[in-house]
Design a protein around this motif. Sequence first.
Motif, PDB file in Angstrom:
ATOM      1  N   ARG A  41       0.844  -1.200   0.000  1.00 55.01           N
ATOM      2  CA  ARG A  41       0.000   0.000   0.000  1.00 55.01           C
ATOM      3  C   ARG A  41       0.877   1.246   0.000  1.00 55.01           C
ATOM      4  N   ALA A  42       0.600   2.146  -0.916  1.00 59.53           N
ATOM      5  CA  ALA A  42       1.260   3.452  -0.962  1.00 59.53           C
ATOM      6  C   ALA A  42       0.214   4.516  -0.651  1.00 59.53           C
ATOM      7  N   ILE A  43       0.542   5.426   0.258  1.00 60.24           N
ATOM      8  CA  ILE A  43      -0.378   6.491   0.649  1.00 60.24           C
ATOM      9  C   ILE A  43       0.147   7.799   0.058  1.00 60.24           C
ATOM     10  N   PHE A  44      -0.496   8.238  -1.021  1.00 63.36           N
ATOM     11  CA  PHE A  44      -0.069   9.477  -1.672  1.00 63.36           C
ATOM     12  C   PHE A  44      -1.223  10.050  -2.489  1.00 63.36           C
ATOM     13  N   PRO A  45      -1.484  11.329  -2.408  1.00 58.00           N
ATOM     14  CA  PRO A  45      -0.792  12.237  -1.485  1.00 58.00           C
ATOM     15  C   PRO A  45      -1.339  12.112  -0.063  1.00 58.00           C
ATOM     16  N   GLN A  46      -0.450  12.252   0.911  1.00 54.40           N
ATOM     17  CA  GLN A  46      -0.858  12.352   2.305  1.00 54.40           C
ATOM     18  C   GLN A  46      -0.507  13.749   2.797  1.00 54.40           C
ATOM     19  N   LEU A  47      -1.508  14.473   3.238  1.00 52.67           N
ATOM     20  CA  LEU A  47      -1.315  15.843   3.715  1.00 52.67           C
ATOM     21  C   LEU A  47      -1.746  15.914   5.170  1.00 52.67           C
ATOM     22  N   LEU A  48      -0.793  16.161   6.054  1.00 53.40           N
ATOM     23  CA  LEU A  48      -1.059  16.225   7.486  1.00 53.40           C
ATOM     24  C   LEU A  48      -0.797  17.626   8.017  1.00 53.40           C
ATOM     25  N   PHE A  49      -1.743  18.122   8.795  1.00 51.59           N
ATOM     26  CA  PHE A  49      -1.552  19.361   9.548  1.00 51.59           C
ATOM     27  C   PHE A  49      -1.231  18.942  10.984  1.00 51.59           C
ATOM     28  N   ALA A  50       0.035  19.056  11.338  1.00 52.65           N
ATOM     29  CA  ALA A  50       0.505  18.556  12.632  1.00 52.65           C
ATOM     30  C   ALA A  50       1.010  19.720  13.482  1.00 52.65           C
ATOM     31  N   TYR A  51       0.729  19.646  14.772  1.00 46.42           N
ATOM     32  CA  TYR A  51       1.137  20.691  15.716  1.00 46.42           C
ATOM     33  C   TYR A  51       1.870  20.028  16.880  1.00 46.42           C
ATOM     34  N   LYS A  52       2.991  20.634  17.266  1.00 49.83           N
ATOM     35  CA  LYS A  52       3.783  20.107  18.382  1.00 49.83           C
ATOM     36  C   LYS A  52       4.147  21.268  19.293  1.00 49.83           C
ATOM     37  N   ASN A  53       3.994  21.069  20.593  1.00 44.30           N
ATOM     38  CA  ASN A  53       4.299  22.110  21.570  1.00 44.30           C
ATOM     39  C   ASN A  53       5.583  21.798  22.331  1.00 44.30           C
ATOM     40  N   LEU A  54       6.331  22.854  22.629  1.00 43.35           N
ATOM     41  CA  LEU A  54       7.492  22.778  23.509  1.00 43.35           C
ATOM     42  C   LEU A  54       7.284  23.789  24.630  1.00 43.35           C
ATOM     43  N   THR A  55       7.279  23.303  25.863  1.00 43.16           N
ATOM     44  CA  THR A  55       7.093  24.177  27.021  1.00 43.16           C
ATOM     45  C   THR A  55       8.443  24.463  27.670  1.00 43.16           C
ATOM     46  N   TYR A  56       8.757  25.749  27.805  1.00 42.43           N
ATOM     47  CA  TYR A  56      10.037  26.200  28.360  1.00 42.43           C
ATOM     48  C   TYR A  56       9.822  26.774  29.765  1.00 42.43           C
ATOM     49  N   HIS A  57      10.714  26.433  30.666  1.00 43.56           N
ATOM     50  CA  HIS A  57      10.749  27.040  31.992  1.00 43.56           C
ATOM     51  C   HIS A  57      11.930  28.026  31.996  1.00 43.56           C
ATOM     52  N   ILE A  58      11.614  29.303  32.088  1.00 39.69           N
ATOM     53  CA  ILE A  58      12.617  30.365  31.968  1.00 39.69           C
ATOM     54  C   ILE A  58      13.027  30.856  33.357  1.00 39.69           C
ATOM     55  N   LYS A  59      14.344  30.886  33.583  1.00 34.68           N
ATOM     56  CA  LYS A  59      14.841  31.332  34.882  1.00 34.68           C
ATOM     57  C   LYS A  59      14.770  32.845  35.008  1.00 34.68           C
ATOM     58  N   TYR A  60      15.142  33.544  33.929  1.00 40.12           N
ATOM     59  CA  TYR A  60      15.131  35.011  33.946  1.00 40.12           C
ATOM     60  C   TYR A  60      14.309  35.514  32.764  1.00 40.12           C
ATOM     61  N   PRO A  61      12.983  35.579  32.907  1.00 40.42           N
ATOM     62  CA  PRO A  61      12.142  36.055  31.801  1.00 40.42           C
ATOM     63  C   PRO A  61      12.471  37.504  31.437  1.00 40.42           C
ATOM     64  N   ASP A  62      12.437  37.778  30.139  1.00 40.04           N
ATOM     65  CA  ASP A  62      12.692  39.129  29.633  1.00 40.04           C
ATOM     66  C   ASP A  62      11.353  39.847  29.503  1.00 40.04           C
ATOM     67  N   ALA A  63      11.100  40.761  30.421  1.00 39.02           N
ATOM     68  CA  ALA A  63       9.817  41.474  30.427  1.00 39.02           C
ATOM     69  C   ALA A  63       9.632  42.321  29.179  1.00 39.02           C
TER      70      ALA A  63
END
Length: 249
Positions: free
Chosen positions: A101-123
């Motif tokens: 099986r070949a899947i084409f065209p395959q169009l995916l709208f993908a979202y990925k989050n990265l959560t950062y913990h900041i020691k010295y936030p820049d106001a």
Amino acid sequence: MYNLLRQKKSQLIGWAVGLMLLIASQQVNAQLRDALNLPDHDDKKYYLGIGLIYNNARFQVSQHPSFLSNDSVMVVEPENVGGFGLAGIHTLRLSNRFEIRAIFPQLLFAYKNLTYHIKYPDASKNEQAIMTKRVESILLGLPVHVKFRSDRIGNFRVYMFGGGKFEYDLASNSTARKAEDLVKLKKYDFGVEAGIGFNFYFPVFILSPEIKVSNGLSDIHSRDKNLKFSSAIDKLNSRMIVFSLIFEG
């Protein structure tokens, strides 16, 4: 004479019962044959389908060796985010058990989050102690799978599959110049996939819900040591769980 006639009568009754059972079994088999939806579909060498896709994506994060010396970013955590997509399905039957099986065209709208913990936030840049960066991707993909199918039980069948994929990110920001607050991603990715699905035969189409795990093998992070949200990360690998509803005919 009486015993002889009784034995012949019993034999005739036995033959009659046997003949009736044979006729009944033939009728049952014919009815079961008529009850099968799309009985000739399994004889097709090639057929098409359309897939409606929901994906749940995240990053596999590898910290850069200089992360411990970073005096601003303390923690980088990946989060799962849902997305959607569409696909065209092309299936070539090799035998009663195996298909490609070949899947084409395959169009995916993908979202990925990265959560950062900041020691010295820049106001001055509206930074907070905990910030989430959403990385959006529009993935044009070509997965190729080998399918192993079970026997068909009435209008139901189970199958398993595995294979590889190649993806091109139409929304890649690896060449962006003003990227102080971005995490840059490369355009290309490849990986492996495996999953399980179920065929439900209806009178005019086959509905196949399936679930698969899709793991990227290449590092898609375009690292820039001068960028705050990028320098703390060494490698990013894509991880995705995909649920599809496939309509075939």
